[in-house]
Design a protein around this motif. Structure first.
Motif, PDB file in Angstrom:
ATOM      1  N   LYS A  92       0.843  -1.186   0.000  1.00  0.00           N
ATOM      2  CA  LYS A  92       0.000   0.000   0.000  1.00  0.00           C
ATOM      3  C   LYS A  92       0.882   1.240   0.000  1.00  0.00           C
ATOM      4  O   LYS A  92       1.946   1.258   0.630  1.00  0.00           O
ATOM      5  N   GLY A  93       0.436   2.281  -0.728  1.00  0.00           N
ATOM      6  CA  GLY A  93       1.181   3.524  -0.746  1.00  0.00           C
ATOM      7  C   GLY A  93       1.906   3.757  -2.056  1.00  0.00           C
ATOM      8  O   GLY A  93       1.745   3.035  -3.032  1.00  0.00           O
ATOM      9  N   SER A  94       2.741   4.785  -2.059  1.00  0.00           N
ATOM     10  CA  SER A  94       3.500   5.184  -3.243  1.00  0.00           C
ATOM     11  C   SER A  94       4.742   4.318  -3.368  1.00  0.00           C
ATOM     12  O   SER A  94       5.541   4.216  -2.444  1.00  0.00           O
ATOM     13  N   CYS A  95       4.911   3.698  -4.556  1.00  0.00           N
ATOM     14  CA  CYS A  95       5.976   2.704  -4.720  1.00  0.00           C
ATOM     15  C   CYS A  95       7.292   3.249  -5.235  1.00  0.00           C
ATOM     16  O   CYS A  95       8.346   2.688  -4.944  1.00  0.00           O
ATOM     17  N   CYS A  96       7.222   4.361  -5.999  1.00  0.00           N
ATOM     18  CA  CYS A  96       8.352   4.629  -6.892  1.00  0.00           C
ATOM     19  C   CYS A  96       8.691   6.120  -6.968  1.00  0.00           C
ATOM     20  O   CYS A  96       7.941   6.962  -6.474  1.00  0.00           O
ATOM     21  N   GLY A  97       9.826   6.401  -7.600  1.00  0.00           N
ATOM     22  CA  GLY A  97      10.223   7.788  -7.838  1.00  0.00           C
ATOM     23  C   GLY A  97      10.594   8.552  -6.606  1.00  0.00           C
ATOM     24  O   GLY A  97      10.477   9.784  -6.557  1.00  0.00           O
ATOM     25  N   TYR A  98      11.082   7.882  -5.568  1.00  0.00           N
ATOM     26  CA  TYR A  98      11.398   8.552  -4.308  1.00  0.00           C
ATOM     27  C   TYR A  98      12.531   9.560  -4.443  1.00  0.00           C
ATOM     28  O   TYR A  98      12.626  10.484  -3.640  1.00  0.00           O
ATOM     29  N   ASP A  99      13.395   9.370  -5.423  1.00  0.00           N
ATOM     30  CA  ASP A  99      14.504  10.308  -5.588  1.00  0.00           C
ATOM     31  C   ASP A  99      14.024  11.661  -6.093  1.00  0.00           C
ATOM     32  O   ASP A  99      14.654  12.687  -5.852  1.00  0.00           O
ATOM     33  N   ALA A 100      12.863  11.673  -6.795  1.00  0.00           N
ATOM     34  CA  ALA A 100      12.316  12.920  -7.334  1.00  0.00           C
ATOM     35  C   ALA A 100      11.257  13.535  -6.430  1.00  0.00           C
ATOM     36  O   ALA A 100      11.157  14.757  -6.314  1.00  0.00           O
ATOM     37  N   ASN A 101      10.459  12.691  -5.774  1.00  0.00           N
ATOM     38  CA  ASN A 101       9.328  13.212  -5.012  1.00  0.00           C
ATOM     39  C   ASN A 101       8.902  12.194  -3.966  1.00  0.00           C
ATOM     40  O   ASN A 101       8.196  11.236  -4.280  1.00  0.00           O
ATOM     41  N   ARG A 102       9.309  12.391  -2.726  1.00  0.00           N
ATOM     42  CA  ARG A 102       8.911  11.468  -1.681  1.00  0.00           C
ATOM     43  C   ARG A 102       7.544  11.848  -1.125  1.00  0.00           C
ATOM     44  O   ARG A 102       7.257  13.020  -0.900  1.00  0.00           O
ATOM     45  N   PRO A 103       6.697  10.842  -0.856  1.00  0.00           N
ATOM     46  CA  PRO A 103       5.358  11.110  -0.323  1.00  0.00           C
ATOM     47  C   PRO A 103       5.408  11.538   1.135  1.00  0.00           C
ATOM     48  O   PRO A 103       6.464  11.469   1.784  1.00  0.00           O
ATOM     49  N   ALA A 104       4.267  11.958   1.654  1.00  0.00           N
ATOM     50  CA  ALA A 104       4.175  12.296   3.073  1.00  0.00           C
ATOM     51  C   ALA A 104       4.547  11.084   3.912  1.00  0.00           C
ATOM     52  O   ALA A 104       4.337   9.935   3.499  1.00  0.00           O
ATOM     53  N   ALA A 105       5.086  11.325   5.090  1.00  0.00           N
ATOM     54  CA  ALA A 105       5.517  10.239   5.973  1.00  0.00           C
ATOM     55  C   ALA A 105       4.380   9.253   6.216  1.00  0.00           C
ATOM     56  O   ALA A 105       3.255   9.642   6.551  1.00  0.00           O
ATOM     57  N   GLY A 106       4.665   7.967   6.016  1.00  0.00           N
ATOM     58  CA  GLY A 106       3.657   6.934   6.203  1.00  0.00           C
ATOM     59  C   GLY A 106       2.855   6.624   4.970  1.00  0.00           C
ATOM     60  O   GLY A 106       2.066   5.680   4.974  1.00  0.00           O
ATOM     61  N   LYS A 107       3.046   7.399   3.892  1.00  0.00           N
ATOM     62  CA  LYS A 107       2.304   7.156   2.647  1.00  0.00           C
ATOM     63  C   LYS A 107       3.174   6.457   1.601  1.00  0.00           C
ATOM     64  O   LYS A 107       2.723   6.199   0.493  1.00  0.00           O
ATOM     65  N   GLU A 108       4.445   6.191   1.959  1.00  0.00           N
ATOM     66  CA  GLU A 108       5.283   5.421   1.058  1.00  0.00           C
ATOM     67  C   GLU A 108       4.878   3.939   1.123  1.00  0.00           C
ATOM     68  O   GLU A 108       4.047   3.541   1.942  1.00  0.00           O
ATOM     69  N   TYR A 109       5.447   3.119   0.259  1.00  0.00           N
ATOM     70  CA  TYR A 109       5.145   1.688   0.236  1.00  0.00           C
ATOM     71  C   TYR A 109       5.294   1.083   1.628  1.00  0.00           C
ATOM     72  O   TYR A 109       6.225   1.390   2.388  1.00  0.00           O
ATOM     73  N   ARG A 110       4.370   0.182   1.962  1.00  0.00           N
ATOM     74  CA  ARG A 110       4.398  -0.566   3.201  1.00  0.00           C
ATOM     75  C   ARG A 110       3.608  -1.841   2.978  1.00  0.00           C
ATOM     76  O   ARG A 110       2.782  -1.916   2.057  1.00  0.00           O
ATOM     77  N   ILE A 111       3.833  -2.833   3.798  1.00  0.00           N
ATOM     78  CA  ILE A 111       3.237  -4.154   3.592  1.00  0.00           C
ATOM     79  C   ILE A 111       2.147  -4.382   4.618  1.00  0.00           C
ATOM     80  O   ILE A 111       2.370  -4.255   5.829  1.00  0.00           O
ATOM     81  N   MET A 112       0.956  -4.736   4.126  1.00  0.00           N
ATOM     82  CA  MET A 112      -0.230  -4.929   4.950  1.00  0.00           C
ATOM     83  C   MET A 112      -0.703  -6.379   4.829  1.00  0.00           C
ATOM     84  O   MET A 112      -0.288  -7.114   3.929  1.00  0.00           O
ATOM     85  N   VAL A 113      -1.622  -6.781   5.733  1.00  0.00           N
ATOM     86  CA  VAL A 113      -2.160  -8.136   5.668  1.00  0.00           C
ATOM     87  C   VAL A 113      -3.586  -8.186   6.204  1.00  0.00           C
ATOM     88  O   VAL A 113      -3.969  -7.421   7.100  1.00  0.00           O
ATOM     89  N   CYS A 114      -4.370  -9.076   5.614  1.00  0.00           N
ATOM     90  CA  CYS A 114      -5.655  -9.526   6.150  1.00  0.00           C
ATOM     91  C   CYS A 114      -5.629 -11.055   6.093  1.00  0.00           C
ATOM     92  O   CYS A 114      -4.734 -11.643   5.481  1.00  0.00           O
TER      93      CYS A 114
END
Length: 319
Positions: free
Chosen positions: A215-237
Motif C-alpha cells: 500500500k502507498g506510493s511505490c516509486c520515484g522517491y529520488d524525485a518526489n517522496r510522499p508524506a511520511a507513512g504514505k510510502e510503500y508498506r506491507i499490509m495483511v488480512c
C-alpha cells in the motif's frame, strides 16, 4: 537485531513499531524490484524481478551470493499491448513438474493491462516458453487493473486462484487452470479512502490464508517522496477460506479499508513492498520484498532485495 522503527502514520494512526533489519544479502542485491523467489530441488534459489524482460538471479541460499543469469523472456511478451518489452511483477509457482511464471504487461498509470504466463521445467534462463495471456486483461473503465498476479492452490484440491490488482477498485481474484481463467472475477480487498493498494500475495499458514498486499506510493522517491507513512508498506488480512472474505487483526473487512501493518519504513529501510511470502526449508516462512537503503539512495534502480523470517505464533505475521 531489532531496532526501534520510526513513527509512522498508517490508516490515520500514529504507530511506533519495532522491526528486524533485513537479513544479510551478498552478490547482486539490487535489480530486485517486485522480487519472486523459489528454491529448486538441487538447492539453488531463483529470484525473478521486474525489468530486463524479467531478470533471473540465482544463489545457493537466500543470503546469496546472488548472480545474474539472464532474462526469462528475452524477446518480451507475445501479448499485443504497450509494455510487452518491459515486463513487470513476476510471480513464480511450481505446479506438478512445471514452473509457471506470471508477469504483467502494462504501462505506468493506465488500465490497458494483461497478465501473461510462461512455463519452464527447470527455471533456467533460456528454457522459458511464453504462453501469452491468461485471459486476465483490462482496459480503461474496467472494474480492476490486470497486473500483479499471484497464484495459490487450495490444498488438497485442484482449485487454483490468481489474485491480482492495483489501485482501480483494489485487489481481485479469479479461478484459473492455471494457464487460463475459469470463472468470474471478484473483489477481495479495497480501501475507498486510499486506493493505493497493489501487489497481492496469498500464503497459507495453519488454519488461515493470509492476504499480503503493498500500500502507498511505490516509486520515484529520488524525485518526489510522499508524506511520511504514505510510502510503500506491507499490509495483511486473513481468512479461514481460500476464497475469503478477508479481514484484519481488528476484524475490519479488507473490502472496507481493513489491513494490518506488517512492515513499514524503519531505520535505513524505506518503502518496503512488492512482497512475497515463501515457505523456506531452511528458515521457515519468510517475507521478502524490495526497499531502498537511505544510506545509499532513493532511486528506483537502487532498490534492494530484503527478507526476514516471519513469526505466526500469535496468529498474525510478525517480522
Amino acid at each position: 537485531m531489532v531496532k526501534l522503527a520510526n513513527a509512522l502514520t498508517t490508516l490515520g494512526l500514529q504507530a511506533l513499531v519495532a522491526y528486524a533489519l533485513p537479513e544479510a544479502c551478498s552478490g547482486v542485491c539490487n535489480n530486485s524490484h517486485d522480487p519472486s523467489i523459489i528454491r529448486r530441488n538441487d538447492g539453488t534459489y531463483f529470484r525473478f524481478s521486474t525489468g530486463g524482460k524479467i531478470a533471473i538471479h540465482t544463489a545457493p541460499s537466500l543470503t546469496g551470493p546472488w548472480a545474474y543469469q539472464g532474462a526469462a523472456l528475452p524477446s518480451g511478451s507475445s501479448i499485443n499491448l504497450a509494455g510487452n518489452q518491459d515486463l513487470w511483477a513476476p510471480d513464480i509457482s511450481l505446479v506438478g513438474d512445471q514452473y509457471y511464471l506470471y508477469y504483467s504487461v502494462s504501462t505506468f498509470g493506465v488500465q490497458d493491462s494483461a497478465i501473461g504466463v510462461a512455463r519452464s521445467s527447470s527455471l533456467d534462463a533460456g528454457t522459458w516458453t511464453d504462453l501469452g495471456s491468461t485471459g486476465v486483461v483490462s482496459s480503461a473503465g474496467a472494474a480492476y487493473n490486470a497486473i500483479d498476479g499471484n497464484l495459490i492452490n487450495e490444498p488438497g484440491t485442484s482449485n487454483y486462484f490468481l489474485t491480482f490488482g492495483s489501485f482501480w477498485n483494489g485487489i481481485h481474484r479469479v479461478r484459473v487452470t492455471p494457464t487460463q481463467t475459469h470463472g468470474s472475477v471478484y473483489q477481495v480487498a479495497f480501501d475507498p479512502s486510499d486506493t493505493a493498494m497493489e501487489g497481492p500475495t496469498v500464503f497459507k499458514n495453519g488454519d488461515y490464508y493470509y492476504l499480503f498486499f503493498s500500500k502507498g506510493s511505490c516509486c520515484g522517491y529520488d524525485a518526489n517522496r510522499p508524506a511520511a507513512g504514505k510510502e510503500y508498506r506491507i499490509m495483511v488480512c486473513r481468512s479461514s477460506a481460500a476464497t475469503g472474505p478477508f479481514a484484519d487483526k481488528n476484524g475490519k473487512s479488507c473490502q472496507s479499508g481493513g489491513g494490518t501493518l506488517v512492515l513499514g519504513s524503519h531505520d535505513w529501510v524505506y518503502g518496503p513492498g512488492g512482497q512475497g511470502v515463501y515457505q523456506d526449508p531452511t528458515n521457515g516462512p519468510v517475507l521478502y520484498y524490495h526497499y531502498v537503503d537511505t544510506r545509499i539512495g532513493y532511486a528506483d534502480g537502487q532498490k534492494k532485495f530484503g527478507w526476514n523470517k516471519i513469526d505466526f505464533s500469535s496468529g498474525w505475521p510478525v517480522v
